[in-house]
Write an enzyme that holds these catalytic residues in place. Structure first.
Site, PDB file in Angstrom:
ATOM      1  CE1 TYR A 160      -3.928   2.172   0.545  1.00  0.00           C
ATOM      2  CE2 TYR A 160      -2.681   3.132   2.354  1.00  0.00           C
ATOM      3  CZ  TYR A 160      -3.761   3.164   1.496  1.00  0.00           C
ATOM      4  OH  TYR A 160      -4.669   4.183   1.584  1.00  0.00           O
ATOM      5  CE  LYS A 164      -3.633   4.859  -1.733  1.00  0.00           C
ATOM      6  NZ  LYS A 164      -4.710   5.375  -2.613  1.00  0.00           N
TER       7      LYS A 164
END
Length: 245
Positions: A160, A164
Site C-alpha cells: 500500500y 501511494k
C-alpha cells in the site's frame, strides 16, 4: 462541521471507487456543488446507491461499473461519460485497495493487484482524461493518496505504501507536464479518517479526534474548483495534525 461550497454547475466529473468511503463523500460533494457525476465502482449495488442519493437531492449522475486498472475499461468509462455529459472537467482517482501483510509473506498476486488498482488505474485515468482536458481547455485531476505514501508508519503496509508513494510521484510529474495545457493535478493525503481499516491512535492526532470523509471531500471540492486555480502538483495532508506531533 461547517459546509464548504463552490459552484461547479456545468462541469462533468468522474469519481473512481466512489461506492464507499472518502471517494463516495467526494462524489456527493461534487454533485451538491452542481457537477454531473459518473459514479464508478466495481460493485454495482454500491454505485447505484450513491447515484440514487445524488438524484434524490436533485443532482445528475449515473453509475458505471468498470475496473480502471484495465486500460480499455478506463477508456470506455471516460468515453461514456463524455457521451452522457458532453465533456469532462474533473477527475478524482479514488479507486483503491489495501491488502495488509508482513513484508516477508507478501503474495505476488496481492503485490501486483494493489499496484494495478492504486497506481496503474490512476495512471490510465489521468493520462486518458489529461488528453481530453488538454484538447477541451483544461480541467482538474485529484488523486486520493495517503500519508502512508509520505512515510507515515503503518503495520503490514509495504504494498500500500509503495502504491501511494508512486501515486504522489505520478501526481507531481503529471502536473508538471500538463500545466501548460491548463490541466491541474493534485493529491490529497488523508489519515485518521473514520472508517479506515486500521483504527488510529488518537494520541498521535493533535486535534484529538477522527476526521470524517466529508472533511476530505471539502478539500477535494476546493482543489477541483477555480479557488485552487494556482495550485498544481501538490499533496495536501488531511490528518488532524498527526504530522506535527
Amino acid at each position: 462541521m461547517s459546509a464548504f461550497s463552490v459552484d461547479l454547475s456545468g462541469k462533468a466529473a468522474l469519481v473512481t471507487g466512489a461506492g464507499e468511503g472518502v471517494a463516495r463523500a467526494i462524489a456527493l460533494a461534487l454533485a451538491r456543488a452542481g457537477a454531473a457525476v459518473c459514479v464508478n465502482d466495481l460493485n454495482p449495488d454500491r454505485a447505484d446507491t450513491v447515484v440514487e442519493e445524488i438524484e434524490r437531492e436533485g443532482g445528475r449522475a449515473f453509475a458505471w461499473v468498470a475496473d480502471v486498472s484495465n486500460r480499455f475499461q478506463a477508456a470506455g468509462t471516460i468515453e461514456t461519460l463524455r457521451d452522457e455529459f458532453g465533456g469532462l472537467h474533473v477527475v478524482v482517482n479514488g479507486a483503491g485497495t489495501e491488502r495488509p501483510a508482513p513484508f516477508l509473506t507478501i503474495d505476488e498476486y496481492d503485490w501486483r493487484r494493489v499496484l494495478e488498482i492504486n497506481l496503474t488505474g490512476a495512471f490510465f485515468c489521468t493520462q486518458l482524461a489529461g488528453r481530453v482536458m488538454a484538447d477541451e481547455g483544461g480541467g482538474a485531476i485529484v488523486n486520493l493518496a495517503s500519508t502512508v505514501g509520505q512515510g507515515r508508519a503503518q503495520s503490514d503496509s509495504t504494498v500500500y505504501a509503495a502504491s501511494k508513494a508512486g501515486l504522489l510521484a505520478l501526481t507531481r510529474e503529471a502536473a508538471r507536464e500538463l500545466a501548460p495545457r491548463g490541466v491541474r493535478v493534485n493529491a490529497i493525503c488523508p489519515a485518521n479518517i473514520a472508517g479506515e481499516s486500521e483504527p488510529p491512535t488518537l494520541e498521535r492526532v493533535a486535534q484529538g479526534r477522527l476526521g470524517q470523509p466529508e472533511e476530505v471531500a471539502a478539500v477535494a471540492l476546493f482543489l477541483c474548483s477555480d479557488a485552487a486555480s494556482f495550485i498544481t502538483g501538490q499533496a495536501l495532508v488531511v490528518d488532524g495534525g498527526e504530522v506535527i506531533r
